[in-house]
Design an enzyme around this catalytic site. Structure first.
Site, PDB file in Angstrom:
ATOM      1  N   SER A 100      -6.564  59.883  64.306  1.00 11.66           N
ATOM      2  CA  SER A 100      -6.623  59.960  65.761  1.00 11.66           C
ATOM      3  C   SER A 100      -8.085  60.036  66.208  1.00 11.66           C
ATOM      4  O   SER A 100      -8.880  59.160  65.878  1.00 11.66           O
ATOM      5  CB  SER A 100      -5.794  61.142  66.278  1.00 11.66           C
ATOM      6  OG  SER A 100      -5.586  61.049  67.676  1.00 11.66           O
ATOM      7  N   GLU A 106      -4.238  51.617  65.297  1.00 10.46           N
ATOM      8  CA  GLU A 106      -3.037  52.293  65.799  1.00 10.46           C
ATOM      9  C   GLU A 106      -3.404  53.011  67.089  1.00 10.46           C
ATOM     10  O   GLU A 106      -4.573  53.146  67.430  1.00 10.46           O
ATOM     11  CB  GLU A 106      -2.514  53.297  64.772  1.00 10.46           C
ATOM     12  CG  GLU A 106      -3.494  54.399  64.376  1.00 10.46           C
ATOM     13  CD  GLU A 106      -3.566  55.588  65.336  1.00 10.46           C
ATOM     14  OE1 GLU A 106      -2.570  55.847  66.042  1.00 10.46           O
ATOM     15  OE2 GLU A 106      -4.619  56.247  65.390  1.00 10.46           O
ATOM     16  N   HIS A 114       0.422  57.846  64.813  1.00  8.85           N
ATOM     17  CA  HIS A 114       0.941  59.154  65.207  1.00  8.85           C
ATOM     18  C   HIS A 114       2.433  59.243  64.879  1.00  8.85           C
ATOM     19  O   HIS A 114       3.300  59.268  65.751  1.00  8.85           O
ATOM     20  CB  HIS A 114       0.684  59.382  66.695  1.00  8.85           C
ATOM     21  CG  HIS A 114      -0.770  59.571  67.020  1.00  8.85           C
ATOM     22  ND1 HIS A 114      -1.705  58.575  66.874  1.00  8.85           N
ATOM     23  CD2 HIS A 114      -1.452  60.649  67.487  1.00  8.85           C
ATOM     24  CE1 HIS A 114      -2.901  59.023  67.237  1.00  8.85           C
ATOM     25  NE2 HIS A 114      -2.764  60.283  67.606  1.00  8.85           N
TER      26      HIS A 114
END
Length: 360
Positions: free
Chosen positions: A154, A262, A330
């Site tokens: 992230s 992502e 995630h």
């Protein structure tokens, strides 16, 4: 904390103090003096030690913090359950609104873990927001002198790519400490970081469970946007963070790389905007291939292209293999993707295979 909410918080946050800004500029100059920039050959690439039980893991919060102290203690227990001793960062429990304490404190903890001879690896408690703010404060030369496994995803994407680019150390996009490791996640973690297997597939969807005979499952399918086969070193992670690095001294070289991406909480039009930014900057035209992971919680008002349409339209005509649906993002089931390692992307088979030694 979702990125959309964080942006709203940013609108109301106070500006950095003048003294902090001066320190930031001075640190940026120091980073430039480090002078290392990883190329595609890998001849100067540094691999950290493989993880073994009994090692000491440094636990840091370089971005946001957990909401409660008990969540931090839970993360420490997760690390211990993997067989490690834990050394907590001096500022691990600090909070400053959406940040885990002041920039200087977070950078201090991070640098200290790499300088500490007792620490064998560095795990990030969580992501959130904040790592780009500390990039100019990191000791890239010191990190190169003391290569260690750095694990997170992230917002940690900025650290992973900046350190690979500025220090030439392989870093690892994978689970954060403050999460449970599923059987799939633990297996992927073991084969990359503990066993150092190669060649080994990365992010192949887990087998379907409890499927009735003849039933076709939609979850965790691979979409093949463009075929062909390509080799290159891996860069990437969270799309928002990769876009934020463009035009900075911490942006990795895209030429000949396998780009993996992502995101979470980003509607298709925002993903379109960021991919378009990369395209306008000439970055997408430089890569050898693109592997998309999971784009979760991509809510929209219904008046939109689908995520599949956006990814296909922007990337399918680049003349390189492009696939979607590998297990990074995630999600509970996560692979570990080594930033800087040589990999092979097969757009026809829908596979990403690690070809490089990433730990020693």
């Amino acid at each position: 904390m979702q990125r959309r909410r964080l942006i709203k918080s940013l609108m109301a946050a106070p500006l950095m103090a003048a003294a902090g800004t001066s320190a930031l500029g001075a640190s940026a100059e120091a980073a430039e003096e480090a002078g290392f920039s990883a190329d595609n050959s890998g001849k100067d690439l540094l691999r950290p030690r493989r993880l073994q039980k009994g090692m000491t893991v440094g636990l840091v919060t370089p971005a946001s913090n957990a909401w409660e102290d008990e969540d931090i203690r839970f993360a420490s227990d997760v690390v211990r359950s993997l067989g490690f001793k834990v050394k907590e960062g001096e500022n691990l429990y600090r909070r400053s609104q959406y940040l885990a304490g002041p920039d200087a404190a977070r950078a201090q903890d991070f640098n200290a873990m790499f300088a500490d001879a007792e620490v064998d690896a560095v795990f990030c408690l969580r992501g959130g927001y904040g790592t780009p703010r500390i990039l100019p404060m990191l000791d890239y030369a010191g990190i190169r002198r003391n290569p260690k496994v750095l694990l997170g995803y992230s917002d940690i994407t900025a650290l992973l790519n900046a350190i690979y680019h500025r220090s030439g150390v392989v870093t690892f996009h994978g689970p954060i400490a403050a999460q449970n490791f599923t059987d799939y996640t633990y297996s992927e973690y073991q084969k990359v970081l503990a066993h150092g297997e190669r060649p080994v597939p990365l992010g192949a969807p887990p087998p379907f469970e409890d499927a009735a005979p003849g039933r076709v499952e939609k979850e965790n399918r691979i979409t093949r946007f463009a075929g062909g086969r390509a080799r290159g070193r891996l860069i990437g992670g969270n799309l928002t963070l990769m876009a934020s690095l463009l035009g900075t001294p911490y942006c990795p070289d895209y030429r000949g790389k396998i780009l993996f991406l992502e995101d979470v909480g980003e509607a298709p039009y925002r993903v379109d905007r960021m991919l378009t930014q990369m395209w306008l900057a000439g970055k997408l035209q430089q890569v050898a291939g693109i592997a998309f992971g999971k784009f979760t919680e991509a809510d929209s008002d219904g008046n939109t292209f689908s995520m599949e349409h956006v990814l296909r339209e922007r990337c399918a005509d680049l003349g390189v293999p492009v696939v979607r649906g590998l297990m990074f993002g995630h999600v509970k089931d996560q692979t570990v993707v080594p930033v800087g390692a040589m990999a092979e992307l097969d757009g026809d088979a829908g596979t990403l295979v690690l070809r490089d030694q990433v730990v020693v």
